[in-house]
Write an enzyme that holds these catalytic residues in place. Structure first.
Site, PDB file in Angstrom:
ATOM      1  N   HIS A 278       4.188  -0.655   1.986  1.00 15.80           N
ATOM      2  CA  HIS A 278       3.726  -1.566   3.248  1.00 15.80           C
ATOM      3  C   HIS A 278       4.996  -1.636   3.858  1.00 15.80           C
ATOM      4  O   HIS A 278       6.164  -1.339   3.620  1.00 15.80           O
ATOM      5  CB  HIS A 278       3.238  -3.120   2.711  1.00 15.80           C
TER       6      HIS A 278
ATOM      7  N   HIS B 285      -2.749  -1.027   5.343  1.00 17.81           N
ATOM      8  CA  HIS B 285      -2.694  -1.531   6.452  1.00 17.81           C
ATOM      9  C   HIS B 285      -2.251  -0.419   7.739  1.00 17.81           C
ATOM     10  O   HIS B 285      -1.479   0.216   7.526  1.00 17.81           O
ATOM     11  CB  HIS B 285      -1.946  -2.640   6.434  1.00 17.81           C
TER      12      HIS B 285
ATOM     13  N   GLU C 224       1.062  -0.091   9.852  1.00 20.62           N
ATOM     14  CA  GLU C 224       2.240  -0.171   9.335  1.00 20.62           C
ATOM     15  C   GLU C 224       2.473   1.559   8.982  1.00 20.62           C
ATOM     16  O   GLU C 224       2.673   2.086   8.025  1.00 20.62           O
ATOM     17  CB  GLU C 224       2.228  -0.827   7.650  1.00 20.62           C
TER      18      GLU C 224
ATOM     19  N   GLU D  23       7.658  -3.626   0.516  1.00 20.06           N
ATOM     20  CA  GLU D  23       7.658  -3.721   2.004  1.00 20.06           C
ATOM     21  C   GLU D  23       8.989  -3.035   2.264  1.00 20.06           C
ATOM     22  O   GLU D  23      10.089  -3.664   2.103  1.00 20.06           O
ATOM     23  CB  GLU D  23       7.666  -5.299   2.363  1.00 20.06           C
TER      24      GLU D  23
HETATM   25 ZN   LIG Z   1       0.791  -4.456   4.666  1.00 20.85          ZN
END
Ligand SMILES: [Zn+2]
Ligand SMILES: *[C@@H]1O[C@H](CO)[C@@H](O)[C@H](O)[C@H]1NC(C)=O
Ligand SMILES: *[C@@H]1O[C@H](CO)[C@@H](O)[C@H](O)[C@H]1NC(C)=O
Length: 422
Positions: free
Chosen positions: A304, A179, A182, A380
């Site tokens: 992420h 992504h 990020e 994350e």
């Molecule tokens: Zn992500």
């Protein structure tokens, strides 16, 4: 004067030569809110705001939600929130200031030394990989994991120190930055590379020697570059759909239960368009075939941000894989190791369906399902927005280094691999 004329000339050149003029989206006076309320109220608020702003940035997990509000929509946003009984906390009054603070100054860039107190564009990251591969030519090399829509390579670094003849090491794969916005993910990943290459801590040198590393700081370099120079909140790839809208969410595009949960079939969706079909994006198609060809793949780890969370497969089901208990045990040790660095608590380990929300078409699920890779995780990283302060990159980097050390240590304890490295 000559310089001035030259600058004016360049401006004209840009204005008239490109059919689609790209302007840096400054986000002047855009406000960033943390919002709390019941799930239905938040959903209602999101839909009403989306009708007014189709590039709305909105993010949520079980604990909180965040929203970016254009200055002209601020009063209507506050009114809807009040009616819906949603509590709002202003995090940034003007995100453009935050965005400006994330990049190196021009004088810093001229200095050319790659560092971990600012964020770099893709070319600088790739240059860093080339530079270190020349510094350690005997056991590192730049590798290409795939291609992008705009014709870039997905570049990573292989680190594979020599072993006794015939000893094949397990492969540890790191996927980062799928992504685009990020940014802490690629920064942390190059930080980790630097640790493996330069640390004299015996635990870290041992970790380096135990695996054949394939480390990709960003597997969505088109999106990352676009986020760096045009739109800070860009998340997707840069492919052009038949209706002219741009990009698909590369972590909804893998060929496993594609298109089911937390995804959109609208190519104009700013965040989670799944693509026109599984592996419609050249990035996921080429990267998945690269991964398929790796023998002896033991670890697949994706980074992420942000939620402070550790996920294990699958993301779209509460069913547990056969070695779920081991995954959780190894993941717990990883989080313990990380906790010792900054005493920051992560949630999990657990399936996304149980700790976050169901989402389909992600890389982690495909790698586990299609390749049966034993140890697959998604982290994350920390923060309450995509703006992790650049001066704190080393803090997150140290935590990640220890979390990876924790993974490797407990996997060895549980017999997932044997290493005769003292
Ligand atoms: Zn992500
Ligand atoms: C919103 O704030 C009020 C007043 O501080 C509080 O009583 C209420 O519990 C909050 N609601 C949520 C959903 O956090
Ligand atoms: C290496 O790891 C062990 C086990 O976690 C720890 O006790 C030791 O202090 C570490 N050594 C170094 C040099 O960090």
């Amino acid at each position: 004067m000559i310089t001035k004329l030259f600058v004016i000339f360049i401006f004209f050149f840009i204005d008239f030569s490109s059919s689609k003029k790209l302007e840096y989206k400054k986000y002047n006076n855009y406000k960033y809110y943390d919002i709390k309320g019941d799930e239905r109220a938040l959903e209602h608020l999101k839909i009403l705001m989306q009708e007014k702003d189709d590039t709305l940035f909105y993010s949520s997990n079980r604990k909180s939600a965040q929203i970016l509000v254009a200055p002209e929509l601020n009063s209507v946003f506050l009114e809807i929130a009040k009616n819906d009984k949603v509590n709002t906390t202003l995090v940034y009054d003007d995100v453009s200031e935050v965005i400006r603070s994330e990049k190196p100054t021009i004088s810093r860039r001229k200095n050319k030394r790659f560092s971990w107190d600012t964020y770099y564009d893709i070319d600088d990251i790739y240059k860093y990989l080339s530079d270190v591969s020349r510094t350690y030519p005997l056991w590192t090399e730049v590798i290409v994991g795939g291609m992008t829509y705009e014709g870039r390579q997905i570049r990573g670094l292989r680190i594979n120190t020599p072993t006794e003849e015939g000893v094949e090491k397990p492969v540890f794969f790191i996927e980062s930055g799928i992504h685009a916005r990020e940014w802490i993910a690629p920064a942390t990943t190059t930080y980790f590379i630097n640790q493996l290459l330069t640390s004299s801590n015996r635990n870290v040198t041992r970790l380096r020697d135990q695996f054949d590393w394939r480390i990709f700081p960003t597997v969505n370099p088109d999106g990352y570059h676009y986020s760096y120079v045009f739109d800070r909140y860009w998340r997707k790839t840069r492919s052009i759909s038949s209706n002219g809208c741009i990009g698909a969410d590369p972590n909804r595009n893998w060929d496993y239960n594609w298109g089911q949960y937390s995804t959109s079939n609208n190519p104009c969706d700013y965040q989670v368009y799944a693509g026109s079909r599984p592996f419609s994006e050249i990035e996921t198609k080429t990267l998945s075939s690269y991964i398929s060809e790796i023998d002896n793949l033991l670890f697949y780890v994706a980074f992420h941000s942000y939620a402070s969370l550790l996920l294990v497969p699958y993301s779209d089901s509460t069913e547990h894989v056969h070695n779920y208990e081991d995954l959780v045990q190894i993941g717990k040790v990883s989080l313990d190791y990380g906790y010792r660095v900054n005493t920051e608590k992560y949630s999990g380990p657990g399936t996304a369906a149980e700790t976050l929300y169901k989402a389909s078409g992600g890389s982690m699920d495909w790698v586990r399902y299609a390749l049966n890779t034993p140890l697959v995780y998604t982290y994350e990283l920390r923060g309450s927005s995509f703006h992790w302060p650049p001066e704190k990159i080393p803090e997150q980097g140290e935590e990640v280094t220890q979390m990876i050390l924790g993974l490797a240590t407990e996997a060895e304890n549980l017999g997932y691999y044997y290493s005769d490295i003292a």
